[in-house]
Structure formats: C-alpha cells, structure tokens
Design an enzyme around this catalytic site. Structure first.
Site, short mmCIF file in Angstrom:
data_model
loop_
_atom_site.label_atom_id
_atom_site.label_comp_id
_atom_site.label_asym_id
_atom_site.label_seq_id
_atom_site.Cartn_x
_atom_site.Cartn_y
_atom_site.Cartn_z
N ARG A 165 0.82 -1.21 0.00
CA ARG A 165 0.00 0.00 0.00
C ARG A 165 0.86 1.27 0.00
O ARG A 165 0.52 2.27 0.62
CB ARG A 165 -0.96 0.02 1.19
CG ARG A 165 -1.91 -1.14 1.26
CD ARG A 165 -2.88 -1.17 0.08
NE ARG A 165 -3.78 -2.31 0.20
CZ ARG A 165 -3.51 -3.52 -0.28
NH1 ARG A 165 -2.37 -3.75 -0.92
NH2 ARG A 165 -4.36 -4.52 -0.13
N SER A 241 -11.01 0.02 3.03
CA SER A 241 -10.16 -0.27 4.19
C SER A 241 -9.49 1.00 4.69
O SER A 241 -8.81 1.68 3.93
CB SER A 241 -9.11 -1.31 3.82
OG SER A 241 -9.71 -2.53 3.46
N GLU A 337 -4.62 4.08 5.89
CA GLU A 337 -4.42 3.94 4.44
C GLU A 337 -4.67 5.25 3.69
O GLU A 337 -3.89 5.64 2.84
CB GLU A 337 -5.32 2.84 3.88
CG GLU A 337 -4.74 1.45 3.98
CD GLU A 337 -5.34 0.49 2.97
OE1 GLU A 337 -5.79 0.95 1.91
OE2 GLU A 337 -5.37 -0.72 3.26
#
Length: 341
Positions: A165, A241, A337
C-alpha cells in the site's frame, strides 16, 4: 485554458461525501489542460490538490487552494510482444470499468482487483491490492508531469518503489507529480489467482479442486464478495479499508501469539507476518461501533463510515480511538491507508 470554478463543492469528489469546498477547482481532461493549469497566473501562488475519484482521502475541511479534477480518459492496447499485452489507460479512467474492459478485450490478469473504487491514476500511488494480488505485479510504466517544472517523466516499476500500500508517490514524490496515464503488462499465458482464502472457498467443492475457473468467473466472484461485505460509497460514505494490515517480525509474532492464540496472520516472503487489522479491531469490540457521528461498518471492521452527518474530524477521532485500543491490547500500531488533507 480550463474554466476556473470558485467556491467549488467537493462532496461529489470524495467517497466519504464530506461537504468540503475548494477555493478554486479546474477540470483536467488532457495533458494540454494540465500544462495550462500549471502556469495559470490566477492560481500559481496557491496550494494544489489533485483529485481523481476521491476514494482514498479524508478531507478535514475546506481547501484554500486549487483542486485539479483529473478526468483524462482513454484505453488502448499500446503494444504487445511475444509474452504479454501492454495496455494503457488515462489516469481519469474508472478503475473497475477499466478492469472489466481488459477482460472484454480478452486480456485477463487484473480480475482480482475488480470493484476497487477510484481511478486508474490512483492505482500505482496506493499500490492497490486485493485477493492475493497487488497492482505492482502487472505494472509496466506510467507517465507523469512534474508540477514544479512541467516536464514529462516516465516511471518504470523500479522507479515507483512499490511496497505494501505504498509507492514513491506517497513518499519522496508526494505532491510533486500528476500522473496522466498508466500502462500494465498482462501476460499472454494467464493463470488464475485463487489462493486467497475467500476465493479458494468459492472455487472448491468438498475440499476438492474444481475445474480451473475462467477470468470472468474470478471477476464476478470478487465483485460478489466485495458487494456482500463492503458498503457501497454511493449509499454510505467510506474509503474502503481505513487501516493497513500491520506487518511485524516473526519474533514479535511468536511473542504475541503466546498471549493471543487465535491471532490471524499471514507469512510474508521475507518471513515477517502480516496481521489482519480487521481481526484486531474486532477483538477490541469496535466492529459495528460508533463514536459521535462516525461509525465502524457492521460487516467489516476495517471500514469506517460516514452514516450521513460526519466530517473529517469525526472520522479521525474514531480512527484514533481504534488505534489506541489496538495498541493497548496487542502492542501494535495501526497505520491509516487514506491520505489526510
């Protein structure tokens, strides 16, 4: 020169649906419009914010600068060689629609990444991933324009410094470039990626492997799974998420496992262990919980939602409470995130 819109509402440009506003906004539909925006004297002294689908940001208030709304479109087979097709898409193309298009063209590979919200240009920034696949695996190159100089630069896979990520564009390159197109390398010899537990369950019968699924079957299965457990941003504001799955050393994992025998984790190629952040959050009692005007989705503990009246501060307050709870019980720090603006 692109129209300069003033006091522009950003509610439709962030999937949390926050009612933030921008001092100015400009639609960017091609490289020429972007280059004109770079030197526009009306906004040259102001902060800039690049927005695609707005599916990975938390707006904490109004933006006092100019927002560039990236709408660069286009999908094509750039070229092919003996081993792979090289498929290019404009940064403003809808990601899910692009994945569906590659299958329609008979060029599979990205089907595990179906239904991820956002646009193509954001995919390498976040190194999006799902169901056992990260976009870096099929990435070939991207084209970007440097904001400070207006120069065009081509980034290959090594240049992007992909990690979980993460990428160059979230680290040293943050805020320095505007991605205009991305090219993917899709191997002509396709193999299904069904090792991820949820997919493996779908494609087995009585624990015996079934016939090899087709790319379309995997695509449809991923879409069905995501729709069953993840809220639609068009109905309830969210960015998917909200936390990364933390990765810890094998030694730290063994110590934690001694106290938490049901710990959910996945071994990484470097022997480190990736913990399931959703499981950690659920064990702390936050699944389906609420703090003020922000909430945790009842079906997926990794997803924070805006039930209707929340703002960025509300979401960050909830995220902070969850981080503190997980740290207190597991000694693990959860990392966000989305980008906070």
């Amino acid at each position: 020169m692109s129209e300069l819109m003033t006091d522009y509402a950003l509610q439709a440009h962030n999937t949390f649906g926050f009612n933030a506003r921008a001092r100015y906004a400009q639609g960017i539909e091609n490289e020429a419009m972007l280059r004109a925006a770079l030197v526009d004297p009306r906004t040259a002294h102001l902060p800039r914010l690049v927005l695609g689908g707005g599916s990975n940001i938390v707006l904490t208030g109004d933006f006092a600068g100019v927002v560039w709304l990236i709408g660069i479109k286009g999908r094509r087979l750039a070229y092919e060689d003996e081993h792979a097709w090289f498929v290019e898409a404009g940064a403003g193309e809808n990601w899910h629609e692009f994945v569906a298009w590659t299958l329609e063209q008979g060029r599979p590979g990205l089907e595990n990444l179906a239904l991820i919200p956002g646009v193509v240009g954001a995919a390498p920034i976040q190194n999006i991933g799902a169901y056992g696949l990260e976009v870096a695996e099929y990435f070939a190159r991207l084209t970007a324009i440097e904001i400070a100089t207006g120069e065009t630069r081509v980034f290959d896979k090594d240049d992007c410094c992909f990690a979980y990520r993460d990428s160059f564009f979230k680290q040293q390159g943050r805020g320095r470039f505007v991605i205009t197109s991305v090219t993917f390398r899709l191997p002509k010899v396709w193999r299904p990626r069904c090792d991820y537990a949820e997919l493996a369950r779908q494609f087995s019968v009585a624990d015996m492997p079934r016939a090899k699924p087709t790319p379309r079957e995997i695509f449809q299965t991923v879409v069905a799974i995501r729709r069953a457990k993840l809220p639609d941003p068009a109905k309830i504001g969210n960015v998917g998420s909200f936390f990364k799955n933390p990765v810890i050393s094998a030694e730290d994992f063994d110590l934690l496992l001694a106290h938490e025998p049901n710990l959910v984790a996945y071994r990484q190629p470097d022997r480190r262990m990736k913990l399931a952040a959703g499981w950690l959050i659920e064990q702390c009692g936050w699944k389906g919980g609420q703090l003020g005007r922000a909430a945790v989705h009842a079906q997926h503990a990794l997803v924070l939602v805006n039930p209707g009246a929340a703002n960025g501060a509300d979401i960050l307050a909830l995220a902070g409470a969850i981080q503190r709870a997980v740290q207190a019980r597991f000694g693990v720090q959860l990392e966000l995130e989305p980008a906070v603006i």
